[in-house]
Design a protein around this motif. Structure first.
Motif, PDB file in Angstrom:
ATOM      1  N   THR A 180       0.838  -1.208   0.000  1.00  0.00           N
ATOM      2  CA  THR A 180       0.000   0.000   0.000  1.00  0.00           C
ATOM      3  C   THR A 180       0.871   1.256   0.000  1.00  0.00           C
ATOM      4  O   THR A 180       2.047   1.200   0.370  1.00  0.00           O
ATOM      5  N   PRO A 181       0.293   2.382  -0.432  1.00  0.00           N
ATOM      6  CA  PRO A 181       1.049   3.632  -0.359  1.00  0.00           C
ATOM      7  C   PRO A 181       1.119   4.097   1.086  1.00  0.00           C
ATOM      8  O   PRO A 181       0.406   4.996   1.502  1.00  0.00           O
ATOM      9  N   GLY A 182       1.951   3.487   1.870  1.00  0.00           N
ATOM     10  CA  GLY A 182       2.052   3.843   3.285  1.00  0.00           C
ATOM     11  C   GLY A 182       0.813   3.398   4.040  1.00  0.00           C
ATOM     12  O   GLY A 182       0.204   2.381   3.728  1.00  0.00           O
ATOM     13  N   LYS A 183       0.469   4.190   5.057  1.00  0.00           N
ATOM     14  CA  LYS A 183      -0.648   3.854   5.929  1.00  0.00           C
ATOM     15  C   LYS A 183      -1.754   4.873   5.709  1.00  0.00           C
ATOM     16  O   LYS A 183      -1.477   6.024   5.409  1.00  0.00           O
ATOM     17  N   THR A 184      -2.998   4.431   5.878  1.00  0.00           N
ATOM     18  CA  THR A 184      -4.116   5.363   5.754  1.00  0.00           C
ATOM     19  C   THR A 184      -4.989   5.245   6.993  1.00  0.00           C
ATOM     20  O   THR A 184      -5.392   4.134   7.360  1.00  0.00           O
ATOM     21  N   ASP A 185      -5.266   6.369   7.627  1.00  0.00           N
ATOM     22  CA  ASP A 185      -6.110   6.342   8.814  1.00  0.00           C
ATOM     23  C   ASP A 185      -7.532   5.933   8.451  1.00  0.00           C
ATOM     24  O   ASP A 185      -8.045   6.304   7.394  1.00  0.00           O
ATOM     25  N   VAL A 186      -8.134   5.179   9.344  1.00  0.00           N
ATOM     26  CA  VAL A 186      -9.529   4.765   9.181  1.00  0.00           C
ATOM     27  C   VAL A 186     -10.298   5.442  10.312  1.00  0.00           C
ATOM     28  O   VAL A 186     -10.116   5.105  11.475  1.00  0.00           O
ATOM     29  N   ILE A 187     -11.103   6.442   9.941  1.00  0.00           N
ATOM     30  CA  ILE A 187     -11.647   7.381  10.914  1.00  0.00           C
ATOM     31  C   ILE A 187     -13.164   7.293  10.953  1.00  0.00           C
ATOM     32  O   ILE A 187     -13.804   7.283   9.897  1.00  0.00           O
ATOM     33  N   PRO A 188     -13.764   7.236  12.161  1.00  0.00           N
ATOM     34  CA  PRO A 188     -15.230   7.213  12.238  1.00  0.00           C
ATOM     35  C   PRO A 188     -15.812   8.445  11.545  1.00  0.00           C
ATOM     36  O   PRO A 188     -15.301   9.559  11.696  1.00  0.00           O
ATOM     37  N   GLY A 189     -16.854   8.240  10.762  1.00  0.00           N
ATOM     38  CA  GLY A 189     -17.544   9.354  10.123  1.00  0.00           C
ATOM     39  C   GLY A 189     -16.885   9.842   8.847  1.00  0.00           C
ATOM     40  O   GLY A 189     -17.320  10.834   8.270  1.00  0.00           O
ATOM     41  N   GLN A 190     -15.836   9.170   8.416  1.00  0.00           N
ATOM     42  CA  GLN A 190     -15.160   9.616   7.194  1.00  0.00           C
ATOM     43  C   GLN A 190     -14.672   8.395   6.416  1.00  0.00           C
ATOM     44  O   GLN A 190     -14.020   7.524   6.983  1.00  0.00           O
ATOM     45  N   ALA A 191     -14.972   8.351   5.119  1.00  0.00           N
ATOM     46  CA  ALA A 191     -14.537   7.214   4.304  1.00  0.00           C
ATOM     47  C   ALA A 191     -13.224   7.581   3.620  1.00  0.00           C
ATOM     48  O   ALA A 191     -13.211   8.366   2.682  1.00  0.00           O
ATOM     49  N   ASN A 192     -12.125   7.044   4.107  1.00  0.00           N
ATOM     50  CA  ASN A 192     -10.833   7.275   3.456  1.00  0.00           C
ATOM     51  C   ASN A 192     -10.577   6.189   2.421  1.00  0.00           C
ATOM     52  O   ASN A 192     -11.161   5.109   2.481  1.00  0.00           O
ATOM     53  N   ALA A 193      -9.671   6.492   1.505  1.00  0.00           N
ATOM     54  CA  ALA A 193      -9.423   5.550   0.407  1.00  0.00           C
ATOM     55  C   ALA A 193      -7.941   5.236   0.301  1.00  0.00           C
ATOM     56  O   ALA A 193      -7.084   6.029   0.691  1.00  0.00           O
ATOM     57  N   THR A 194      -7.642   4.063  -0.206  1.00  0.00           N
ATOM     58  CA  THR A 194      -6.275   3.722  -0.578  1.00  0.00           C
ATOM     59  C   THR A 194      -6.338   2.710  -1.716  1.00  0.00           C
ATOM     60  O   THR A 194      -7.441   2.361  -2.180  1.00  0.00           O
ATOM     61  N   TRP A 195      -5.202   2.259  -2.178  1.00  0.00           N
ATOM     62  CA  TRP A 195      -5.204   1.345  -3.320  1.00  0.00           C
ATOM     63  C   TRP A 195      -3.937   0.507  -3.309  1.00  0.00           C
ATOM     64  O   TRP A 195      -2.996   0.783  -2.547  1.00  0.00           O
ATOM     65  N   LEU A 196      -3.902  -0.522  -4.128  1.00  0.00           N
ATOM     66  CA  LEU A 196      -2.675  -1.303  -4.296  1.00  0.00           C
ATOM     67  C   LEU A 196      -2.755  -2.081  -5.599  1.00  0.00           C
ATOM     68  O   LEU A 196      -3.832  -2.225  -6.203  1.00  0.00           O
ATOM     69  N   ARG A 197      -1.615  -2.536  -6.028  1.00  0.00           N
ATOM     70  CA  ARG A 197      -1.548  -3.524  -7.096  1.00  0.00           C
ATOM     71  C   ARG A 197      -0.390  -4.446  -6.748  1.00  0.00           C
ATOM     72  O   ARG A 197       0.744  -3.974  -6.609  1.00  0.00           O
ATOM     73  N   ALA A 198      -0.674  -5.713  -6.574  1.00  0.00           N
ATOM     74  CA  ALA A 198       0.386  -6.676  -6.257  1.00  0.00           C
ATOM     75  C   ALA A 198       0.943  -7.211  -7.563  1.00  0.00           C
ATOM     76  O   ALA A 198       0.198  -7.707  -8.396  1.00  0.00           O
ATOM     77  N   ASP A 199       2.238  -7.084  -7.747  1.00  0.00           N
ATOM     78  CA  ASP A 199       2.828  -7.569  -8.999  1.00  0.00           C
ATOM     79  C   ASP A 199       3.440  -8.952  -8.856  1.00  0.00           C
ATOM     80  O   ASP A 199       3.908  -9.523  -9.834  1.00  0.00           O
ATOM     81  N   LYS A 200       3.466  -9.453  -7.612  1.00  0.00           N
ATOM     82  CA  LYS A 200       4.045 -10.778  -7.393  1.00  0.00           C
ATOM     83  C   LYS A 200       3.090 -11.606  -6.548  1.00  0.00           C
ATOM     84  O   LYS A 200       2.498 -11.096  -5.591  1.00  0.00           O
ATOM     85  N   VAL A 201       2.965 -12.884  -6.900  1.00  0.00           N
ATOM     86  CA  VAL A 201       2.168 -13.802  -6.089  1.00  0.00           C
ATOM     87  C   VAL A 201       2.796 -13.900  -4.707  1.00  0.00           C
ATOM     88  O   VAL A 201       4.024 -13.911  -4.580  1.00  0.00           O
ATOM     89  N   GLY A 202       1.975 -13.913  -3.677  1.00  0.00           N
ATOM     90  CA  GLY A 202       2.542 -14.057  -2.335  1.00  0.00           C
ATOM     91  C   GLY A 202       1.541 -13.670  -1.275  1.00  0.00           C
ATOM     92  O   GLY A 202       0.446 -13.199  -1.568  1.00  0.00           O
ATOM     93  N   THR A 203       1.949 -13.887  -0.029  1.00  0.00           N
ATOM     94  CA  THR A 203       1.128 -13.479   1.105  1.00  0.00           C
ATOM     95  C   THR A 203       1.868 -12.357   1.820  1.00  0.00           C
ATOM     96  O   THR A 203       3.032 -12.516   2.190  1.00  0.00           O
ATOM     97  N   TYR A 204       1.204 -11.227   1.960  1.00  0.00           N
ATOM     98  CA  TYR A 204       1.853 -10.028   2.484  1.00  0.00           C
ATOM     99  C   TYR A 204       1.240  -9.642   3.828  1.00  0.00           C
ATOM    100  O   TYR A 204       0.023  -9.725   3.999  1.00  0.00           O
ATOM    101  N   ASN A 205       2.079  -9.203   4.745  1.00  0.00           N
ATOM    102  CA  ASN A 205       1.604  -8.799   6.064  1.00  0.00           C
ATOM    103  C   ASN A 205       0.923  -7.441   6.009  1.00  0.00           C
ATOM    104  O   ASN A 205       1.405  -6.531   5.346  1.00  0.00           O
ATOM    105  N   GLY A 206      -0.167  -7.320   6.771  1.00  0.00           N
ATOM    106  CA  GLY A 206      -0.817  -6.031   6.945  1.00  0.00           C
ATOM    107  C   GLY A 206      -0.997  -5.775   8.430  1.00  0.00           C
ATOM    108  O   GLY A 206      -1.084  -6.720   9.225  1.00  0.00           O
ATOM    109  N   TYR A 207      -1.023  -4.508   8.795  1.00  0.00           N
ATOM    110  CA  TYR A 207      -1.077  -4.163  10.214  1.00  0.00           C
ATOM    111  C   TYR A 207      -2.052  -3.014  10.455  1.00  0.00           C
ATOM    112  O   TYR A 207      -2.349  -2.239   9.550  1.00  0.00           O
ATOM    113  N   CYS A 208      -2.484  -2.883  11.709  1.00  0.00           N
ATOM    114  CA  CYS A 208      -3.132  -1.658  12.151  1.00  0.00           C
ATOM    115  C   CYS A 208      -2.018  -0.788  12.736  1.00  0.00           C
ATOM    116  O   CYS A 208      -1.237  -1.241  13.567  1.00  0.00           O
TER     117      CYS A 208
END
Ligand code: CUA
Length: 334
Positions: A180-208
């Motif tokens: 992902t393009p860095g981290k994106t806050d997920v805020i009550p009352g507001q819909a934030n957006a982000t995006w990704l494109r995985a170019d390699k098969v694999g399992t990637y870690n995600g975090y809060c």
């Protein structure tokens, strides 16, 4: 080896541990797609600028120290007060250097904005995902595909995936370092957006990335990037309605599981906990608090609070027989 030397080697131990941990951790410096790559590029640009000035300044400093060092018989050195050209140089050059760094910073930030991202307006998102942040797990809904899942997010390789993110509780922050393009806050009352494109098969870690309560650390997720054909298969599996026998339904409903959990095609429509329609297809449960094995599930059902304190699932005082029945039922929900 002397004792002091031994102690010195001991001091190195934390470093060894730190760097061996790096081998398995995910790093934004190993990007696996175009959304994460500009961040790694920016890092190396800044490191390059800093390294250049480090070398120039240190070379000048050591050169002067060696060339002009005091020698026996030297008198008092020539006294110098102010040097206008020098003052101008060491004001202007760092200003330009910082200006260049700021330029690349802003350019990267703009480039990473999801509404501008992809750089090619014809590249429409192949998959849209709604992300719901809970305390403490991630829910993923694919509105165009009618899929609801949790903790594990499947995406097709080489395709753009767009996220819209919601929270009805506290502020969380969504990010997968390699994708992902860095981290994106997920805020009550507001819909934030982000995006990704995985170019390699694999399992990637995600975090809060935003402290969101007691079990913030157990709010992990995994992005599983599969070839497009594998994604089609996964979608078909997830869309299939699970078959639930009469006995299984009795086992599931006798302690009110349906009040919090949903299973497609049944009366279970609870929204507090994750959907269990295809729970057996996931490797990680409860935001990564345990692996999806019969042993893990048994421990969880016995006392969810002992594994993840403060989570919304109460201890239901299930007997061992009830737990065994539930575990074998959940294993059928592929
Ligand atoms: Cu959610 Cu930290």
């Amino acid at each position: 080896m002397s004792r002091i030397l031994k102690r010195r080697y001991l001091l190195l131990l934390p470093l060894v541990v730190l760097f061996s941990a790096c081998a398995t951790a995910s790093s934004p410096l190993l990007p696996a797609g175009p959304a994460a790559k500009p961040i790694s590029d920016l890092f190396w640009i800044i490191v390059g600028i800093a390294a250049f000035f480090f070398v120039v300044v240190y070379a000048g400093m050591w050169g002067a120290l060696l060339k002009f060092r005091a020698r026996p018989g030297d008198g008092e050195p020539r006294q110098v007060y102010s040097n206008i050209p020098l003052e101008i140089i060491w004001t202007v050059v760092p200003t330009i250097a910082i200006g260049v760094a700021v330029y690349f910073n802003i350019a990267t930030t703009v480039q990473e904005r999801p509404d501008l991202a992809g750089h090619d307006p014809s590249e429409a998102p192949a998959v849209r995902v709604q992300v719901y942040a809970h305390q403490w797990w991630w829910e993923f809904r694919y509105p165009d595909l009618g899929i609801t899942t949790a903790t594990e997010l499947y995406v097709p390789v080489g395709r753009r995936v767009d996220f819209t993110m919601y929270s009805d509780n506290v502020i969380h922050s969504f990010g997968a370092p390699e994708l992902t393009p860095g981290k994106t806050d997920v805020i009550p009352g507001q819909a934030n957006a982000t995006w990704l494109r995985a170019d390699k098969v694999g399992t990637y870690n995600g975090y809060c990335y935003e402290f969101c309560g007691e079990e913030h650390a157990m709010m992990r997720f995994w992005i599983v990037a599969v070839p497009p054909q594998g994604f089609v298969t996964w979608v078909k599996d997830q869309q299939a309605k699970p078959k639930v026998s009469e006995q299984d339904w009795l086992a599931f409903s006798e302690r009110w599981c349906p009040a919090c959990h949903a299973i497609d095609g049944t009366e279970a429509k609870g929204l507090i906990g994750p959907s269990l329609s295809h729970v057996a297809s996931r490797q990680h449960l409860a935001g990564g608090a345990f692996e999806n094995t019969p042993e893990g599930l048994k421990r969880w059902l016995k006392d969810p609070q002992a594994i993840k304190h403060g989570n919304a699932m109460p201890s239901l005082d299930l007997t061992d027989a009830m737990i065994d029945r539930l575990v074998s039922f959940l294993a059928t929900l592929k």
